[in-house]
Write a protein that holds these residues in place. Structure first.
Motif, mmCIF file in Angstrom:
data_model
loop_
_atom_site.group_PDB
_atom_site.id
_atom_site.type_symbol
_atom_site.label_atom_id
_atom_site.label_comp_id
_atom_site.label_asym_id
_atom_site.label_seq_id
_atom_site.Cartn_x
_atom_site.Cartn_y
_atom_site.Cartn_z
ATOM 1 N N ALA A 2 0.818 -1.209 0.000
ATOM 2 C CA ALA A 2 0.000 0.000 0.000
ATOM 3 C C ALA A 2 0.854 1.263 0.000
ATOM 4 C CB ALA A 2 -0.932 0.005 1.207
ATOM 5 N N GLY A 3 0.618 2.115 -0.986
ATOM 6 C CA GLY A 3 1.280 3.395 -1.070
ATOM 7 C C GLY A 3 2.710 3.355 -1.557
ATOM 8 N N ARG A 4 3.221 2.186 -1.928
ATOM 9 C CA ARG A 4 4.625 2.070 -2.318
ATOM 10 C C ARG A 4 4.786 2.084 -3.839
ATOM 11 N NH1 ARG A 4 6.439 -3.160 0.823
ATOM 12 N NH2 ARG A 4 8.551 -2.563 0.210
ATOM 13 N N GLY A 27 -2.061 -2.961 -3.739
ATOM 14 C CA GLY A 27 -2.141 -1.584 -3.287
ATOM 15 C C GLY A 27 -0.997 -0.664 -3.644
ATOM 16 N N SER A 29 1.036 2.179 -5.111
ATOM 17 C CA SER A 29 0.549 3.443 -5.668
ATOM 18 C C SER A 29 1.168 3.735 -7.017
ATOM 19 C CB SER A 29 0.858 4.595 -4.704
ATOM 20 O OG SER A 29 2.257 4.733 -4.527
ATOM 21 N N GLY A 30 2.328 3.117 -7.290
ATOM 22 C CA GLY A 30 2.985 3.333 -8.559
ATOM 23 C C GLY A 30 3.808 2.129 -8.960
ATOM 24 N N CYS A 52 -3.444 1.446 -10.914
ATOM 25 C CA CYS A 52 -2.550 2.350 -10.199
ATOM 26 C C CYS A 52 -1.800 3.206 -11.204
ATOM 27 C CB CYS A 52 -1.561 1.566 -9.326
ATOM 28 S SG CYS A 52 -0.359 0.603 -10.263
ATOM 29 N N GLU A 53 -1.065 4.172 -10.702
ATOM 30 C CA GLU A 53 -0.257 4.986 -11.598
ATOM 31 C C GLU A 53 0.866 4.108 -12.155
ATOM 32 O OE1 GLU A 53 2.135 9.270 -11.708
ATOM 33 O OE2 GLU A 53 1.242 8.535 -9.842
#
Length: 260
Positions: A2-4, A27, A29-30, A52-53
């Motif tokens: 998540a968020g990584r 999860g 983020s990129g 995701c991006e």
């Protein structure tokens, strides 16, 4: 995840793409996809952009300049890199008398020098961030000696295991974990083409599965799950995770590797 943000080499197909898909599903983020195949890379990026991006960077990992440019592009796009997967590989075969200096150099450039250069460049970004990070090198059971027809490949993967341990020691104080995946036979499109070129029939996979200890050889999704385990926070570094259900070290018996 998540968020990584994760950078994956050899990510346009096979186990690299499977890893990118799972990272996005978990999860991330990129995701930065690095591969020399522009068409497949663009298609993979379009697919993952729905989750995701995603950035695709066309890169020949035999080129140090292109490796530097790929890492710089990821840093410019995301502003961070939290994880690196060195999955790009060259598996060409040749017996000892057929192995040229050029083939030896190319295999080592892809399988050993490229992971070093990506690790070096990404570790600098991870240090700058001050949040640690995780790196996974995709090695091979052939690192233990391998088939005679894979001498140069086996040597490059053996070097990759040493690189993994050495980098783990060098980067541990920065909170950067470096581990390797010692994988075995995996069913991919490239492996299917290779088996056919070696004279195996269309049913080679069925036979390989039947001979495997767990009833089937690896699929890209199996490799991706193991990579994500090592990326996701396993408190280990300098470790080698064995992932080759067709071969149990030290065991002789029925199936693949049976003593003759």
């Amino acid at each position: 995840m998540a968020g990584r943000v994760v950078l994956i080499t050899g990510a346009a197909q096979g186990l690299g793409l499977a890893t990118a898909r799972l990272a996005a599903a978990c999860g991330a983020s990129g995701v930065c996809l690095v591969d020399r195949d522009g068409d497949k890379g663009a298609a993979a990026a379009a697919e993952l952009s729905e989750s995701c991006e995603c950035l695709f960077v066309r890169c020949d990992v035999k080129s140090p300049a292109e490796i530097s440019a790929a890492v710089e592009a990821a840093d410019a796009r995301f502003g961070r890199i939290d994880a690196l997967v060195n999955a790009a590989g060259d598996t060409r075969r040749a017996e000892i008398d057929e192995t040229t200096a050029a083939l030896w150099d190319e295999l080592h450039a892809v399988n050993l020098r490229a992971p070093f250069l990506f690790t070096q460049a990404v570790a600098r970004i991870m240090r700058r961030q001050g949040r640690g990070g995780a790196i996974v090198n995709v090695a091979s059971v052939q690192a233990n000696g391998g088939l005679t027809s894979c001498m140069a490949y086996a040597a490059s993967k053996g070097g990759l295991l040493t690189l993994t341990r050495n980098n783990a020691a060098a980067l541990g104080r920065d909170g950067i974990r470096v581990n390797a995946l010692n994988m075995g036979w995996c069913s991919t499109a490239n492996e299917h083409a290779l088996q056919l070129s070696l004279g195996q029939g269309e049913d080679w996979l069925k036979q390989a599965d039947r001979a495997s200890t767990l009833g089937r050889i690896c699929r890209p999704e199996d490799v991706a799950s193991a990579i994500l385990f090592l990326l996701s926070g396993a408190h280990t570094t300098g470790s080698v995770l064995e992932l080759h259900p067709e071969h149990i070290p030290g065991m002789l018996g029925a199936g693949i590797g049976k003593a003759k």
